[in-house]
Design a protein around this motif. Sequence first.
Motif, PDB file in Angstrom:
ATOM      1  N   HIS A   1       1.186  -1.509  -0.329  1.00 18.44           N
ATOM      2  CA  HIS A   1       0.278   0.193  -0.002  1.00 18.44           C
ATOM      3  C   HIS A   1       0.696   1.615   0.326  1.00 18.44           C
ATOM      4  N   GLN A   2       0.567   2.082  -0.426  1.00 19.83           N
ATOM      5  CA  GLN A   2       0.979   3.739  -0.109  1.00 19.83           C
ATOM      6  C   GLN A   2       1.402   4.087   0.809  1.00 19.83           C
ATOM      7  N   HIS A   3       0.742   3.335   1.881  1.00 15.20           N
ATOM      8  CA  HIS A   3       1.230   3.927   3.449  1.00 15.20           C
ATOM      9  C   HIS A   3       2.106   3.709   3.745  1.00 15.20           C
ATOM     10  N   ALA A   4       2.603   1.938   2.718  1.00 10.46           N
ATOM     11  CA  ALA A   4       4.057   1.696   3.173  1.00 10.46           C
ATOM     12  C   ALA A   4       5.050   1.893   2.722  1.00 10.46           C
ATOM     13  N   ALA A   5       5.111   2.955   1.848  1.00 11.96           N
ATOM     14  CA  ALA A   5       6.595   3.688   1.880  1.00 11.96           C
ATOM     15  C   ALA A   5       6.787   4.623   2.084  1.00 11.96           C
ATOM     16  N   GLY A   6       8.328   5.748   2.591  1.00  9.95           N
ATOM     17  CA  GLY A   6       8.092   6.272   3.506  1.00  9.95           C
ATOM     18  C   GLY A   6       9.025   6.112   4.547  1.00  9.95           C
TER      19      GLY A   6
ATOM     20  N   ALA B   1      -1.952 -10.015   3.227  1.00 11.65           N
ATOM     21  CA  ALA B   1      -2.276  -9.783   1.883  1.00 11.65           C
ATOM     22  C   ALA B   1      -1.978  -8.544   1.057  1.00 11.65           C
ATOM     23  N   THR B   2      -1.934  -7.714   1.838  1.00 15.61           N
ATOM     24  CA  THR B   2      -1.237  -6.321   1.371  1.00 15.61           C
ATOM     25  C   THR B   2      -1.127  -5.719   2.181  1.00 15.61           C
ATOM     26  N   ARG B   3       0.449  -5.340   2.306  1.00 13.58           N
ATOM     27  CA  ARG B   3       1.558  -4.790   3.622  1.00 13.58           C
ATOM     28  C   ARG B   3       0.902  -3.391   3.436  1.00 13.58           C
ATOM     29  N   TYR B   4       0.727  -2.906   4.995  1.00 10.22           N
ATOM     30  CA  TYR B   4       0.945  -1.751   5.555  1.00 10.22           C
ATOM     31  C   TYR B   4       1.889  -1.578   6.418  1.00 10.22           C
ATOM     32  N   ASP B   5       2.852  -1.713   6.668  1.00 10.68           N
ATOM     33  CA  ASP B   5       3.466  -1.469   7.254  1.00 10.68           C
ATOM     34  C   ASP B   5       4.071  -1.316   6.605  1.00 10.68           C
ATOM     35  N   LYS B   6       4.995   0.227   7.106  1.00  7.87           N
ATOM     36  CA  LYS B   6       6.757   0.841   6.612  1.00  7.87           C
ATOM     37  C   LYS B   6       7.801  -0.084   7.391  1.00  7.87           C
ATOM     38  N   ARG B   7       8.031  -1.221   8.129  1.00  7.86           N
ATOM     39  CA  ARG B   7       9.112  -1.559   8.673  1.00  7.86           C
ATOM     40  C   ARG B   7       9.269  -3.252   8.211  1.00  7.86           C
ATOM     41  N   ILE B   8      10.147  -2.899   7.765  1.00  5.75           N
ATOM     42  CA  ILE B   8       9.665  -4.577   7.696  1.00  5.75           C
ATOM     43  C   ILE B   8       9.758  -5.223   8.610  1.00  5.75           C
ATOM     44  N   ASP B   9      10.615  -5.323   9.952  1.00  6.63           N
ATOM     45  CA  ASP B   9      10.606  -5.439  11.278  1.00  6.63           C
ATOM     46  C   ASP B   9       9.203  -5.921  11.761  1.00  6.63           C
ATOM     47  N   SER B  10       8.182  -5.071  11.318  1.00  8.47           N
ATOM     48  CA  SER B  10       6.872  -5.173  11.295  1.00  8.47           C
ATOM     49  C   SER B  10       5.754  -5.925  10.813  1.00  8.47           C
ATOM     50  N   TYR B  11       6.411  -5.878   9.218  1.00 12.28           N
ATOM     51  CA  TYR B  11       6.037  -6.454   8.728  1.00 12.28           C
ATOM     52  C   TYR B  11       6.049  -7.905   8.500  1.00 12.28           C
ATOM     53  N   GLN B  12       8.071  -8.301   9.617  1.00 14.89           N
ATOM     54  CA  GLN B  12       8.029 -10.040   9.392  1.00 14.89           C
ATOM     55  C   GLN B  12       7.341  -9.970  11.242  1.00 14.89           C
ATOM     56  N   ALA B  13       7.114  -8.958  11.949  1.00  8.56           N
ATOM     57  CA  ALA B  13       5.977  -9.963  13.009  1.00  8.56           C
ATOM     58  C   ALA B  13       4.559 -10.070  12.468  1.00  8.56           C
ATOM     59  N   THR B  14       4.156  -9.210  11.827  1.00  5.52           N
ATOM     60  CA  THR B  14       2.962  -9.820  11.452  1.00  5.52           C
ATOM     61  C   THR B  14       2.676 -11.384  10.401  1.00  5.52           C
TER      62      THR B  14
END
Length: 290
Positions: A105-110, A259-272
Amino acid sequence: MARFDLTDREWAILEPLLPGYGKRGGRWRDHRQVINGICWVKRTGAPWADMPARYGPYQTAYDRFRKWAQDGTWARIRAQVIALAQAEDDIDWDAQADSTIVRAHQHAAGARKGGSSKDSQARQGLGRSRGGLTTKVHVICDGRGRSLATRVTPGQASDTRQLVGLLDRVAVLGPSGGRPRKRPDSLTADKAYSSKANRAALRARKVKALIPERSDQKANRARKGSSGGRPPSFDPAAYRKRNQVERGFNRRKHWRGLATRYDKRIDSYQATLDLAETLDWLRATPDRSP
């Protein structure tokens, strides 16, 4: 109990694995209530601020999720739940490997931490293509589609170059501790993983490879004649069972936050991923309570 809440059985297994509540400050909100709130956010893909009030303040849930993502608590809990399955002899060691693309998602960037925007995105597991920002999730699962090792990369990362790194992440502790088990009995993967380096790595680990040879590799070997060597062994009947890794992806993609990545940080997405995979192990394991 709401739709995405932990069952009593799941909570009975998870509760002893969780950190203590700490001694500083006021009374900590109950772990079960907070984890249920985190599961609601990640299953629905909703913003944290939209978390229902029955789970308490959303900032509490977010702070605990981030704290446990940064200190490795989610990964440790996942490893301990897999170790419990190993203690019950409930792991099918005919492993499978594959990857799946996740639209960001665009919110994952930045998320910036020095360097150029492109470098920052790569560090956070984001790749840019014609379709926009993407993340790729690489998995080695057991024969029932439950993840043994996971790796998050930018979306354009090659599958074949990730296999050895994934194998190195497989480490399942036994019931009595000691050295973890790191070697599956076999590994099934599609043609994207067919390379000399991967086959050599599997042979070195004494893991049977069930990987079909690509057509260009067959043609190249035929051109070389007798110096091209023998074709790699392949069992089509065993390869048909490869659908378990796809079924595992389908189960985990019921979590809209995966299914859609909203997390900015890779550690947050990995934790999900760690949280979803932990519950996947719990829910795919038979209840042996009397």
